[in-house]
Design a protein around this motif. Structure first.
Motif, short mmCIF file in Angstrom:
data_model
loop_
_atom_site.label_atom_id
_atom_site.label_comp_id
_atom_site.label_asym_id
_atom_site.label_seq_id
_atom_site.Cartn_x
_atom_site.Cartn_y
_atom_site.Cartn_z
N LEU A 124 -37.13 -11.70 14.49
CA LEU A 124 -37.79 -12.98 14.76
C LEU A 124 -37.69 -13.89 13.54
CD1 LEU A 124 -40.99 -11.44 16.40
CD2 LEU A 124 -39.09 -12.54 17.59
N ALA A 125 -37.44 -15.13 13.77
CA ALA A 125 -37.06 -15.74 15.04
C ALA A 125 -35.59 -16.12 14.96
CB ALA A 125 -37.91 -16.97 15.31
N THR A 126 -34.94 -16.12 16.13
CA THR A 126 -33.49 -16.34 16.21
C THR A 126 -33.05 -17.56 15.42
OG1 THR A 126 -33.71 -15.57 18.49
CG2 THR A 126 -31.57 -16.45 17.83
N ASP A 127 -33.77 -18.67 15.59
CA ASP A 127 -33.33 -19.97 15.08
C ASP A 127 -33.77 -20.25 13.65
OD1 ASP A 127 -35.79 -19.84 16.38
OD2 ASP A 127 -35.68 -21.83 17.26
N TYR A 128 -34.50 -19.33 13.04
CA TYR A 128 -34.90 -19.51 11.64
C TYR A 128 -34.55 -18.29 10.80
CZ TYR A 128 -36.92 -23.90 13.01
OH TYR A 128 -37.06 -25.18 13.48
N CYS A 129 -35.43 -17.33 10.73
CA CYS A 129 -35.23 -16.24 9.78
C CYS A 129 -34.06 -15.34 10.14
CB CYS A 129 -36.52 -15.45 9.63
SG CYS A 129 -37.85 -16.49 8.94
N VAL A 130 -33.81 -15.12 11.43
CA VAL A 130 -32.64 -14.33 11.81
C VAL A 130 -31.36 -15.09 11.46
CG1 VAL A 130 -31.35 -13.34 13.74
CG2 VAL A 130 -33.83 -13.06 13.63
N LYS A 131 -31.29 -16.34 11.87
CA LYS A 131 -30.06 -17.12 11.62
C LYS A 131 -29.74 -17.21 10.13
CE LYS A 131 -29.81 -21.70 11.69
NZ LYS A 131 -29.70 -23.12 12.14
N PHE A 132 -30.73 -17.56 9.33
CA PHE A 132 -30.46 -17.74 7.90
C PHE A 132 -30.13 -16.41 7.22
CE2 PHE A 132 -32.31 -21.81 8.84
CZ PHE A 132 -31.70 -22.68 7.96
N SER A 133 -30.74 -15.33 7.69
CA SER A 133 -30.40 -14.01 7.13
C SER A 133 -28.97 -13.63 7.47
CB SER A 133 -31.37 -12.95 7.67
OG SER A 133 -32.69 -13.20 7.25
N VAL A 134 -28.58 -13.87 8.72
CA VAL A 134 -27.22 -13.53 9.15
C VAL A 134 -26.19 -14.38 8.41
CG1 VAL A 134 -25.61 -13.71 11.09
CG2 VAL A 134 -27.83 -12.58 11.39
N LEU A 135 -26.44 -15.68 8.31
CA LEU A 135 -25.47 -16.55 7.62
C LEU A 135 -25.34 -16.16 6.15
CD1 LEU A 135 -26.31 -20.03 9.19
CD2 LEU A 135 -24.47 -18.45 9.82
N ASP A 136 -26.45 -15.82 5.51
CA ASP A 136 -26.37 -15.38 4.11
C ASP A 136 -25.64 -14.05 3.99
OD1 ASP A 136 -27.54 -17.58 2.98
OD2 ASP A 136 -29.53 -16.69 2.77
N ALA A 137 -25.91 -13.12 4.92
CA ALA A 137 -25.22 -11.82 4.88
C ALA A 137 -23.71 -12.02 5.00
CB ALA A 137 -25.73 -10.93 6.01
N LEU A 138 -23.30 -12.89 5.91
CA LEU A 138 -21.87 -13.16 6.07
C LEU A 138 -21.28 -13.78 4.81
CD1 LEU A 138 -22.01 -14.53 9.71
CD2 LEU A 138 -20.84 -12.43 9.01
N SER A 139 -22.01 -14.72 4.20
CA SER A 139 -21.50 -15.37 2.99
C SER A 139 -21.42 -14.40 1.82
CB SER A 139 -22.37 -16.58 2.62
OG SER A 139 -23.63 -16.18 2.14
N LEU A 140 -22.24 -13.36 1.86
CA LEU A 140 -22.22 -12.33 0.81
C LEU A 140 -21.16 -11.26 1.07
CD1 LEU A 140 -26.07 -11.95 0.35
CD2 LEU A 140 -24.47 -12.74 -1.42
N GLY A 141 -20.49 -11.34 2.20
CA GLY A 141 -19.37 -10.43 2.47
C GLY A 141 -19.68 -9.27 3.40
N TYR A 142 -20.88 -9.23 3.97
CA TYR A 142 -21.20 -8.16 4.91
C TYR A 142 -20.59 -8.45 6.28
CZ TYR A 142 -24.78 -6.85 1.50
OH TYR A 142 -25.43 -6.48 0.35
N GLN A 143 -20.20 -7.40 6.99
CA GLN A 143 -19.93 -7.52 8.41
C GLN A 143 -21.27 -7.50 9.13
OE1 GLN A 143 -16.79 -5.00 10.05
NE2 GLN A 143 -16.13 -4.52 7.96
N VAL A 144 -21.42 -8.34 10.14
CA VAL A 144 -22.72 -8.46 10.81
C VAL A 144 -22.55 -8.35 12.32
CG1 VAL A 144 -24.72 -9.93 11.23
CG2 VAL A 144 -23.65 -9.91 8.96
N THR A 145 -23.37 -7.51 12.91
CA THR A 145 -23.51 -7.43 14.37
C THR A 145 -24.92 -7.86 14.72
OG1 THR A 145 -21.97 -5.56 14.46
CG2 THR A 145 -23.40 -5.90 16.38
N LEU A 146 -25.04 -8.82 15.63
CA LEU A 146 -26.35 -9.29 16.08
C LEU A 146 -26.64 -8.71 17.46
CD1 LEU A 146 -28.73 -11.37 15.45
CD2 LEU A 146 -27.56 -12.82 17.12
N ILE A 147 -27.79 -8.08 17.60
CA ILE A 147 -28.25 -7.61 18.91
C ILE A 147 -29.13 -8.72 19.49
CG2 ILE A 147 -29.39 -5.77 20.20
CD1 ILE A 147 -26.86 -4.91 18.64
N ALA A 148 -28.53 -9.55 20.34
CA ALA A 148 -29.18 -10.79 20.76
C ALA A 148 -30.48 -10.53 21.53
CB ALA A 148 -28.22 -11.62 21.61
#
Length: 212
Positions: free
Chosen positions: A150-174
């Motif tokens: 929680l929540a998709t449009d704030y903390c999830v989104k920003f965490s995922v975008l930062d993880a990707l920018s840091l070089g992690y592969q990311v899978t989101l369980i929508a």
């Protein structure tokens, strides 16, 4: 590839009855518990973030003399003025009681600086300070994150975008996420933004089948 499950802010205040309740927020808990069970069986680390705000946090509408749910600016950054929520050491900041907390390996707190909001589990919104999550994941040699919360449009989104920018592969369980949806399409747009940035979007069952 070494993987970990990252649970974002599955806290009382973001669930029905909470101070910043997300519609159907509590429906993420059963999904998270299924994921936790599968990851525990697979020997994965299970990581969780918690919003952990001081009572005087300036993103709270009441502390900045603003109306909750409206938009403004805080320290030069766009800011939603939120209801006071997830105050450290208070029950609203606790994990949801039905979440299998015992299986969590590592908890990272965010939003502790009263002068800046912190949606991402990795950095505050201005990228002025890191939470320590990236350092811990590196120590565990983790390169792939399965994310929900929680929540998709704030903390999830920003965490995922930062993880990707840091070089992690990311899978989101929508289906393990729900959105605030200040605008009706915010959640859908957030998933599109994460996908376009490189996240793989999967259903719980499809992802579970990869672990079997």
């Amino acid at each position: 590839m070494t993987s970990a499950l990252l649970l974002i802010d599955l806290q009382n205040d973001f669930c029905p009855g909470g101070a910043l309740a997300v519609t159907e927020g509590d429906q993420t808990i059963a999904v998270a518990n299924q994921a936790i069970a599968a990851c525990s069986n697979a020997g994965w680390h299970i990581v969780a973030s918690q919003d952990w705000h001081p009572e005087n946090h300036r993103s709270f509408a009441v502390n900045s003399g603003q109306q909750a749910w409206t938009l403004g600016e805080l320290e030069g950054l766009p800011q939603v003025w939120w209801p006071a929520h997830c105050i450290e050491q208070q029950s609203g900041a606790d994990f949801h009681p039905e979440l299998n907390k015992a299986a969590i390996t590592f908890v990272v707190h965010k939003g502790q600086n009263a002068d800046i909001d912190s949606y991402s589990a990795f950095f505050d919104n201005g990228k002025l300070a890191a939470t320590g999550l990236d350092e811990w994941l590196h120590q565990q040699q983790i390169t792939h994150l399965v994310v929900m919360g929680l929540a998709t449009d704030y903390c999830v989104k920003f965490s995922v975008l930062d993880a990707l920018s840091l070089g992690y592969q990311v899978t989101l369980i929508a289906e393990g996420c729900r959105a605030v949806n200040l605008a009706a399409s915010d959640g859908e747009q957030a998933i599109l933004d994460m996908q376009q940035a490189g996240a793989q979007i999967q259903t719980l069952q499809t992802w579970l089948s990869t672990l079997a």
